[in-house]
Write a protein that holds these residues in place. Structure first.
Motif, PDB file in Angstrom:
ATOM      1  N   ALA A 154       0.815  -1.215   0.000  1.00  0.00           N
ATOM      2  CA  ALA A 154       0.000   0.000   0.000  1.00  0.00           C
ATOM      3  C   ALA A 154       0.845   1.261   0.000  1.00  0.00           C
ATOM      4  CB  ALA A 154      -0.932   0.000   1.205  1.00  0.00           C
ATOM      5  N   THR A 155       2.127   1.137   0.323  1.00  0.00           N
ATOM      6  CA  THR A 155       3.002   2.312   0.353  1.00  0.00           C
ATOM      7  C   THR A 155       3.684   2.554  -0.986  1.00  0.00           C
ATOM      8  OG1 THR A 155       5.014   1.113   1.032  1.00  0.00           O
ATOM      9  CG2 THR A 155       3.474   1.778   2.774  1.00  0.00           C
ATOM     10  N   LEU A 156       3.566   1.588  -1.888  1.00  0.00           N
ATOM     11  CA  LEU A 156       4.220   1.720  -3.185  1.00  0.00           C
ATOM     12  C   LEU A 156       3.370   2.551  -4.138  1.00  0.00           C
ATOM     13  CD1 LEU A 156       5.414  -1.971  -3.655  1.00  0.00           C
ATOM     14  CD2 LEU A 156       6.748  -0.032  -2.802  1.00  0.00           C
ATOM     15  N   SER A 157       4.017   3.239  -5.029  1.00  0.00           N
ATOM     16  CA  SER A 157       3.287   4.005  -6.036  1.00  0.00           C
ATOM     17  C   SER A 157       2.575   3.030  -6.974  1.00  0.00           C
ATOM     18  CB  SER A 157       4.247   4.883  -6.844  1.00  0.00           C
ATOM     19  OG  SER A 157       4.891   5.820  -6.008  1.00  0.00           O
ATOM     20  N   ILE A 158       1.307   3.309  -7.262  1.00  0.00           N
ATOM     21  CA  ILE A 158       0.571   2.459  -8.188  1.00  0.00           C
ATOM     22  C   ILE A 158       1.145   2.671  -9.584  1.00  0.00           C
ATOM     23  CG2 ILE A 158      -1.668   1.951  -9.210  1.00  0.00           C
ATOM     24  CD1 ILE A 158      -2.954   2.887  -6.625  1.00  0.00           C
ATOM     25  N   PRO A 159       1.657   1.634 -10.186  1.00  0.00           N
ATOM     26  CA  PRO A 159       2.304   1.800 -11.495  1.00  0.00           C
ATOM     27  C   PRO A 159       1.295   1.989 -12.613  1.00  0.00           C
ATOM     28  CG  PRO A 159       2.231  -0.502 -10.894  1.00  0.00           C
ATOM     29  CD  PRO A 159       1.667   0.255  -9.723  1.00  0.00           C
ATOM     30  N   ARG A 160       1.784   2.521 -13.700  1.00  0.00           N
ATOM     31  CA  ARG A 160       0.985   2.565 -14.920  1.00  0.00           C
ATOM     32  C   ARG A 160       1.427   1.406 -15.799  1.00  0.00           C
ATOM     33  NH1 ARG A 160       0.937   9.044 -16.558  1.00  0.00           N
ATOM     34  NH2 ARG A 160      -0.058   9.785 -14.630  1.00  0.00           N
ATOM     35  N   GLY A 161       0.505   0.745 -16.376  1.00  0.00           N
ATOM     36  CA  GLY A 161       0.840  -0.415 -17.182  1.00  0.00           C
ATOM     37  C   GLY A 161      -0.179  -1.515 -17.007  1.00  0.00           C
ATOM     38  N   GLN A 162      -1.459  -1.120 -16.955  1.00  0.00           N
ATOM     39  CA  GLN A 162      -2.519  -2.108 -16.817  1.00  0.00           C
ATOM     40  C   GLN A 162      -2.502  -3.064 -17.996  1.00  0.00           C
ATOM     41  OE1 GLN A 162      -4.851  -2.082 -14.176  1.00  0.00           O
ATOM     42  NE2 GLN A 162      -5.521  -4.068 -14.909  1.00  0.00           N
ATOM     43  N   ARG A 163      -2.591  -4.346 -17.694  1.00  0.00           N
ATOM     44  CA  ARG A 163      -2.621  -5.381 -18.711  1.00  0.00           C
ATOM     45  C   ARG A 163      -3.938  -6.135 -18.624  1.00  0.00           C
ATOM     46  NH1 ARG A 163       3.472  -7.998 -19.095  1.00  0.00           N
ATOM     47  NH2 ARG A 163       4.548  -6.047 -19.513  1.00  0.00           N
ATOM     48  N   PRO A 164      -4.195  -7.022 -19.572  1.00  0.00           N
ATOM     49  CA  PRO A 164      -5.455  -7.761 -19.525  1.00  0.00           C
ATOM     50  C   PRO A 164      -5.574  -8.630 -18.276  1.00  0.00           C
ATOM     51  CG  PRO A 164      -4.416  -7.943 -21.682  1.00  0.00           C
ATOM     52  CD  PRO A 164      -3.414  -7.324 -20.780  1.00  0.00           C
ATOM     53  N   ASP A 165      -6.807  -8.947 -17.928  1.00  0.00           N
ATOM     54  CA  ASP A 165      -7.108  -9.938 -16.894  1.00  0.00           C
ATOM     55  C   ASP A 165      -6.534  -9.596 -15.526  1.00  0.00           C
ATOM     56  OD1 ASP A 165      -8.368 -11.224 -18.938  1.00  0.00           O
ATOM     57  OD2 ASP A 165      -6.833 -12.756 -19.219  1.00  0.00           O
TER      58      ASP A 165
END
Length: 281
Positions: A154-165
């Motif tokens: 929860a402390t990590l930055s949410i990355p960009r790079g959504q993939r399928p499924d």
């Protein structure tokens, strides 16, 4: 008359001629709901090699990687909403046109849209199964357990790079310290209730789908490049049994040469117009 209007007329004529239809859907039908697709318009794979079934079973590090990426990626699938194409398919089922939906997707958006006759060919992402005792648990419970056992996520930055499924592009190093929860009942390995690449679709799903297609007048493919054999096999069955095949997909597909009708208007536009009886510019 615009191209969309022409294709709408062709699809209307197809359904009039073949009123009992089995639909086969792929990632393209969920793209409008914000869920990424695996391939480009030419059917080319867009990502690195996906996790294989055997790797998940035999390598703890692979399970760490999967569940770390899934912790970040699952909320997008969980919170996705069905779009106009899903709702149109549900309407066509209610009208008695679509007798069964065979979906290659694991997002359950057909069910959220109101479809009831659905085979989740590749499983469903919203639940987890123990490989030991076969017990099912809700995917959201797994999310909570992952968060409890791995507060650092929860402390990590949410990355960009959504993939399928529900996958997310992450450096492997981010998963090295992830603690993967075990089954609370027996301590066994937990796996999403999906068919990974290299895995086998349960025979009873295939048998049920084949039987429905055998009883139908036609197969309607929506939003799939059909590059994976698990879906393409139904196009081959339709051809072998002399059934009509319509494909709605902007890009090329593996079954184009088998198609009775080939339509390239985006499925949301075309199917929404079909059930509404009009074309919106």
């Amino acid at each position: 008359m615009s191209n969309t209007e022409q294709e709408l007329q062709q699809l209307q004529d197809f359904i009039t001629r073949y009123p009992r239809v089995v639909a086969l859907t792929g990632a393209g039908i969920s793209a409008g709901s914000g869920i990424a697709t695996y391939r480009d318009a030419a059917g080319r794979w867009l990502y690195s090699t996906p996790i294989q079934h055997r790797e998940f079973l035999h390598a703890a590090a692979v399970r760490q990687r999967y569940w770390t990426r899934s912790w970040f990626g699952w909320p997008a699938v969980r919170d996705a909403r069905s779009n106009a194409a899903h709702r149109a398919v549900a309407t066509l089922e209610q009208q008695g046109v679509i007798r069964l939906v065979i979906t290659q997707n694991v997002d359950r958006l057909h069910q959220r849209a109101g479809s009831s006759a659905v085979i989740d060919l590749h499983g469903r992402l919203d639940r987890v199964q123990c490989l030991g005792c076969a017990a099912f648990t809700d995917r959201e419970v797994m999310q909570q357990r992952l968060a409890h056992d791995n507060p650092h996520l929860a402390t990590l930055s949410i990355p960009r790079g959504q993939r399928p499924d529900g996958d997310m592009a992450l450096p492997d190093a981010m998963s090295a310290s992830t603690r993967v929860p075990a089954c609370e009942a027996c301590g066994g390995i937990l796996m999403p209730d999906v068919v990974f690449f290299g895995g086998s679709v349960p025979a009873e799903r295939v048998t049920k789908a084949r039987a429905a297609l055998a009883d139908a007048d036609a197969l309607l493919v929506i939003g799939s490049s059909l590059q994976v054999y698990s879906g393409f096999r139904f196009c081959r069955q339709a051809a072998a049994q002399g059934k009509a095949l319509a494909i709605v997909n902007p890009g090329q597909t593996r079954a184009d040469a088998l198609a009775t009708l080939r339509l390239k208007t985006p499925c949301e536009t075309l199917l929404n117009a079909l059930v509404r009886g009009n074309v919106t510019a």
